[in-house]
Write a protein that holds these residues in place. Structure first.
Motif, PDB file in Angstrom:
ATOM      1  N   PRO A 102      -2.318   4.879   4.316  1.00  0.00           N
ATOM      2  CA  PRO A 102      -0.877   4.623   4.448  1.00  0.00           C
ATOM      3  C   PRO A 102      -0.116   5.940   4.543  1.00  0.00           C
ATOM      4  CG  PRO A 102      -1.764   3.591   2.452  1.00  0.00           C
ATOM      5  CD  PRO A 102      -2.870   4.380   3.053  1.00  0.00           C
ATOM      6  N   VAL A 103       1.010   5.909   5.240  1.00  0.00           N
ATOM      7  CA  VAL A 103       1.742   7.152   5.511  1.00  0.00           C
ATOM      8  C   VAL A 103       2.129   7.884   4.215  1.00  0.00           C
ATOM      9  CG1 VAL A 103       4.000   5.993   5.755  1.00  0.00           C
ATOM     10  CG2 VAL A 103       3.592   8.128   6.944  1.00  0.00           C
ATOM     11  N   THR A 104       2.379   7.132   3.134  1.00  0.00           N
ATOM     12  CA  THR A 104       2.790   7.774   1.875  1.00  0.00           C
ATOM     13  C   THR A 104       1.632   8.506   1.186  1.00  0.00           C
ATOM     14  OG1 THR A 104       2.398   5.725   0.664  1.00  0.00           O
ATOM     15  CG2 THR A 104       4.654   6.148   1.395  1.00  0.00           C
ATOM     16  N   ALA A 140      10.990   3.051  -3.870  1.00  0.00           N
ATOM     17  CA  ALA A 140      10.385   3.084  -5.211  1.00  0.00           C
ATOM     18  C   ALA A 140      11.443   3.445  -6.254  1.00  0.00           C
ATOM     19  CB  ALA A 140       9.225   4.073  -5.250  1.00  0.00           C
ATOM     20  N   LYS A 141      12.384   4.313  -5.839  1.00  0.00           N
ATOM     21  CA  LYS A 141      13.473   4.686  -6.763  1.00  0.00           C
ATOM     22  C   LYS A 141      14.435   3.523  -6.935  1.00  0.00           C
ATOM     23  CE  LYS A 141      13.656   9.612  -5.857  1.00  0.00           C
ATOM     24  NZ  LYS A 141      14.290  10.540  -4.947  1.00  0.00           N
ATOM     25  N   PRO A 143      10.600  10.621   7.878  1.00  0.00           N
ATOM     26  CA  PRO A 143      11.484   9.487   7.531  1.00  0.00           C
ATOM     27  C   PRO A 143      10.698   8.239   7.139  1.00  0.00           C
ATOM     28  CG  PRO A 143      12.109  10.445   9.658  1.00  0.00           C
ATOM     29  CD  PRO A 143      10.831  11.111   9.232  1.00  0.00           C
ATOM     30  N   TYR A 144       9.505   8.063   7.718  1.00  0.00           N
ATOM     31  CA  TYR A 144       8.725   6.858   7.456  1.00  0.00           C
ATOM     32  C   TYR A 144       8.111   6.886   6.062  1.00  0.00           C
ATOM     33  CZ  TYR A 144       9.368   6.574  12.428  1.00  0.00           C
ATOM     34  OH  TYR A 144       9.938   6.540  13.656  1.00  0.00           O
ATOM     35  N   ALA A 145       7.778   8.079   5.589  1.00  0.00           N
ATOM     36  CA  ALA A 145       7.254   8.198   4.227  1.00  0.00           C
ATOM     37  C   ALA A 145       8.406   8.178   3.221  1.00  0.00           C
ATOM     38  CB  ALA A 145       6.457   9.487   4.092  1.00  0.00           C
ATOM     39  N   GLU A 146       9.509   8.835   3.605  1.00  0.00           N
ATOM     40  CA  GLU A 146      10.623   8.965   2.650  1.00  0.00           C
ATOM     41  C   GLU A 146      11.275   7.619   2.317  1.00  0.00           C
ATOM     42  OE1 GLU A 146      12.940  12.035   4.483  1.00  0.00           O
ATOM     43  OE2 GLU A 146      11.603  13.609   3.714  1.00  0.00           O
ATOM     44  N   VAL A 147      11.269   6.713   3.282  1.00  0.00           N
ATOM     45  CA  VAL A 147      11.922   5.428   3.028  1.00  0.00           C
ATOM     46  C   VAL A 147      11.206   4.686   1.885  1.00  0.00           C
ATOM     47  CG1 VAL A 147      10.669   3.984   4.722  1.00  0.00           C
ATOM     48  CG2 VAL A 147      13.027   3.458   4.174  1.00  0.00           C
ATOM     49  N   TYR A 148       9.909   4.865   1.789  1.00  0.00           N
ATOM     50  CA  TYR A 148       9.176   4.215   0.691  1.00  0.00           C
ATOM     51  C   TYR A 148       9.443   4.917  -0.646  1.00  0.00           C
ATOM     52  CZ  TYR A 148       6.750   1.220   3.987  1.00  0.00           C
ATOM     53  OH  TYR A 148       6.472   0.272   4.938  1.00  0.00           O
ATOM     54  N   VAL A 164       0.822  -1.219   0.000  1.00  0.00           N
ATOM     55  CA  VAL A 164       0.000   0.000   0.000  1.00  0.00           C
ATOM     56  C   VAL A 164       0.853   1.266   0.000  1.00  0.00           C
ATOM     57  CG1 VAL A 164      -2.051  -1.067   1.037  1.00  0.00           C
ATOM     58  CG2 VAL A 164      -0.332  -0.063   2.529  1.00  0.00           C
ATOM     59  N   ASN A 165       2.002   1.218   0.682  1.00  0.00           N
ATOM     60  CA  ASN A 165       2.828   2.429   0.717  1.00  0.00           C
ATOM     61  C   ASN A 165       3.527   2.687  -0.614  1.00  0.00           C
ATOM     62  OD1 ASN A 165       2.786   3.895   3.351  1.00  0.00           O
ATOM     63  ND2 ASN A 165       3.082   1.816   4.100  1.00  0.00           N
ATOM     64  N   LEU A 166       3.996   1.619  -1.265  1.00  0.00           N
ATOM     65  CA  LEU A 166       4.588   1.846  -2.585  1.00  0.00           C
ATOM     66  C   LEU A 166       3.512   2.253  -3.585  1.00  0.00           C
ATOM     67  CD1 LEU A 166       7.328  -0.892  -2.707  1.00  0.00           C
ATOM     68  CD2 LEU A 166       7.674   1.567  -2.841  1.00  0.00           C
ATOM     69  N   ALA A 167       2.327   1.676  -3.451  1.00  0.00           N
ATOM     70  CA  ALA A 167       1.207   2.106  -4.305  1.00  0.00           C
ATOM     71  C   ALA A 167       0.949   3.599  -4.071  1.00  0.00           C
ATOM     72  CB  ALA A 167      -0.032   1.283  -3.994  1.00  0.00           C
TER      73      ALA A 167
END
Ligand code: ATP
Ligand code: MG
Length: 265
Positions: A236-238, A258-259, A249-254, A21-24
């Motif tokens: 989801p946080v993203t 993705a990169k 940091p929790y959103a940025e890690v995803y 869900v976060n990568l989505a």
């Protein structure tokens, strides 16, 4: 044509759903048209959004079993956010394997049910993200025949190494039926900076190397904040509209993930 990616590991609770869900979320915010397909009877991809999958009439189960009452497969698609749709799973999926096996003579190929189910969606989406149950049965077989890539989350704990090996072996067993299938990456999750976690990561990394599989440089650290925020915000946080400084940091890690996975530039 959509790239189809599954998050898979027969171990439970290793962030298959959280990663899906976060990568989505990251991809849809980057303007990619994304469809999440849940195959897990727990229905957690949808519960992440604060919704009850048991309230939904048409689910992946109806697509997989060719329910004649579902006239248009698109009736099973729900919108979650801009650029982001979902086909949910619910408790119906608990009976999928037994029902299909009992009626297997009525299907052309019980391993191709998922591949056939998503075929008509591929042209509409850039990414189809598949959240899977923690098991290596008929559902997993259907996944490995249908998808382009498998991403394996790895929690550095006792017994997890065994699940990693089993999941990689299962993927390898389907390469003759799906020649393009590959493990895209193994991602360390719920990481704590301890000697034990370091040691488990090192052995998983060594195993990945023998299999010529990428072992991610990005680590999802263990934190209660992910679960707390998702529960509180029902998203989801993203996909938060404004990410508070403490959660960045929790959103940025995803985003970084993705990169690294080459899903966004
Ligand atoms: N970074 C994190 N650290 C600790 N817990 C987390 C983290 N991210 C998510 N969680 C929580 O861990 C739990 C398990 O995550 P998740 O549901 O994504 O795993 P899963 O592999 O999909 O599980 P299952 O096998 O049951 O489908 C959830 O409660 C989730 O909110
Ligand atoms: Mg899950």
């Amino acid at each position: 044509m959509a790239k189809v990616i599954a998050f898979s590991n027969n171990k439970g609770g290793v962030l298959k759903t959280s990663l899906s869900v976060n990568l989505a979320g990251v991809l849809s915010k980057a303007g990619k048209h994304v469809l999440i397909v849940d195959l897990d009877s727990q229905g957690n991809s949808y519960t992440t959004f604060g919704k009850d999958p048991d309230d939904i009439e048409w689910t992946i189960y109806d697509l997989l079993t060719n329910n004649p009452k579902l006239n248009n497969p698109h009736d099973a698609v729900l919108n979650l956010a801009e650029n982001l749709d979902i086909i949910v799973a619910n408790d119906d999926m608990s009976y999928f394997e037994i029902e299909v096996l009992l009626a297997k003579d009525t299907y052309d190929d019980i391993f191709a049910l998922f591949k056939d189910s998503i075929e008509s969606f591929k042209e509409e989406y850039d990414y189809i993200i598949v959240d899977t149950p923690p098991a290596l049965g008929l559902i997993a077989a259907n996944v490995f025949i249908a998808v382009d890539e498998v991403v394996i989350p790895f929690q550095p704990e006792p017994y997890a190494f065994r699940s990693l090996v089993k999941t990689v072996t299962a993927v390898n067993n389907f390469k003759d039926k799906n020649p393009d299938l590959k493990v895209k990456s193994v991602i360390p999750v719920k990481y704590r900076h301890t000697v034990m976690h370091r040691a488990f990561i090192d052995s998983a990394k060594a195993f990945a190397k023998t299999q010529h599989i990428k072992f991610s440089d990005i680590v999802i650290k263990e934190s209660i904040k992910y679960a707390e925020t998702t529960l509180r915000e029902n998203v989801p946080v993203t996909l938060l509209e404004e990410v508070p400084e403490t959660l960045k940091p929790y959103a940025e890690v995803y985003q970084e993930l993705a990169k690294e996975l080459e899903y966004i530039g």
